[in-house]
Motif scaffolding. Sequence first.
Motif, PDB file in Angstrom:
ATOM      1  N   THR A  93      11.087  -3.777   9.222  1.00 56.56           N
ATOM      2  CA  THR A  93      11.048  -2.570   8.114  1.00 56.56           C
ATOM      3  C   THR A  93       9.907  -2.836   7.225  1.00 56.56           C
ATOM      4  N   SER A  97       6.856  -0.562   6.398  1.00 54.81           N
ATOM      5  CA  SER A  97       6.908   0.396   5.123  1.00 54.81           C
ATOM      6  C   SER A  97       5.833   0.035   4.347  1.00 54.81           C
ATOM      7  N   LEU A 100       2.926   2.011   5.688  1.00 48.51           N
ATOM      8  CA  LEU A 100       2.198   3.061   5.959  1.00 48.51           C
ATOM      9  C   LEU A 100       2.967   3.509   3.970  1.00 48.51           C
ATOM     10  N   GLY A 101       3.385   2.838   3.474  1.00 52.46           N
ATOM     11  CA  GLY A 101       3.514   3.262   1.931  1.00 52.46           C
ATOM     12  C   GLY A 101       1.615   2.592   1.241  1.00 52.46           C
ATOM     13  N   SER A 104      -0.735   5.733   2.548  1.00 51.91           N
ATOM     14  CA  SER A 104      -0.405   7.159   2.071  1.00 51.91           C
ATOM     15  C   SER A 104      -0.931   6.624   0.452  1.00 51.91           C
ATOM     16  N   TRP A 126      12.840   7.726  -1.971  1.00 44.71           N
ATOM     17  CA  TRP A 126      13.173   7.333  -3.041  1.00 44.71           C
ATOM     18  C   TRP A 126      13.976   6.824  -4.383  1.00 44.71           C
ATOM     19  N   VAL A 178      12.679   2.286   6.899  1.00 42.03           N
ATOM     20  CA  VAL A 178      11.414   3.115   6.416  1.00 42.03           C
ATOM     21  C   VAL A 178      11.359   4.436   5.874  1.00 42.03           C
ATOM     22  N   TRP A 179      11.626   5.915   6.018  1.00 44.13           N
ATOM     23  CA  TRP A 179      11.762   6.574   5.373  1.00 44.13           C
ATOM     24  C   TRP A 179      12.206   6.277   4.198  1.00 44.13           C
ATOM     25  N   THR A 182       9.462   3.539   2.134  1.00 43.75           N
ATOM     26  CA  THR A 182       7.863   3.382   1.537  1.00 43.75           C
ATOM     27  C   THR A 182       8.032   4.323   0.216  1.00 43.75           C
ATOM     28  N   MET A 186       4.438   2.977  -1.897  1.00 46.73           N
ATOM     29  CA  MET A 186       3.571   3.560  -2.406  1.00 46.73           C
ATOM     30  C   MET A 186       3.241   3.705  -3.660  1.00 46.73           C
TER      31      MET A 186
END
Length: 309
Positions: A93, A97, A100-101, A104, A126, A178-179, A182, A186
């Motif tokens: 996790t 995260s 990807l964060g 992004s 979020w 994670v979805w 993230t 970001m």
Amino acid sequence: MTATTTATARSAATTPRKRFSWTPYLFIGLAVLYLLLFAVLPLLKGLDLSFTNTRLLNPTAGRYIGVDNYDHLLGGGAFFKSVVTTLIYTAFTVVLSLTLGTVSAFVINRYFPARTLARAVMVMPWAVPTVAVALVFRWIYNDSTGIANGASGALGLGEHGWLTDPAYGMPSVVIATVWKVTPFVMLVVLAALQSVPEDLYEATRIDGADSYSTFKLVVLPFLLPTLRVVALLMTIWSFRRFEIIWLLTGGGPVDATNTIVIDVYREAFNNSQLGLAAAAGMLGLVLSLVVTAIYFAVEQRANKQNGMN
């Protein structure tokens, strides 16, 4: 000399004395009182409960049994399995995260048409309540009507029990988590990127530095402290995350996602063993403190290296 002394005395006499104010101590006292009532006292009560055989159905009949609960947990393999599951869940996790964060944040930090709309859309996960996220992913992972199996079948990969097969339980929970988290990474990384002074970028362009050198010498020093703090927060939150795991798998299938927090819930409310649940919670707290201590040790070492450089 006498005239100077007299002038100084007159100046001191005319200077108003600062009045003592209780206001700062009042605010500090309220904060300390809040921590005592809602953090320290419950923690001490949980520690005391962990040394008893208190049961949920008769909480007043518990008696002290010493470290028997800890012996039971540390002497068996079930608790260590939940610790390993927690570490696996936390590692995937946090790494995914953060990766990807950060990517992004770099993407939406650049100017492109509809950038403001893209930022708003990317922050939405979020803002969505965790229960709603879990319900949406339960529909996505549904064996018969979910789009996960639809897409998997269309690609020729077959259909899978995303929430019922032990091989896919952990990946499914990690993807949903994670979805959800993230966008937080970001936003924090984006704030760090926007704090980099434009003069530094201009200086590197004048010196003819390429994109990699600009990132290494300008951007990365600003990002590393932020990334370390975010990594610590994400690690602590992953250790204590309950809702999305419980709503998706309930700790299953076959304990594939049975983390420490899920184990505490099961012992307390399914098995009615409040004392054993408290002991498991205390061991989870110790694990969190160890991770936090490692973080501060790494942070202190990094600060010393930066000071030497």
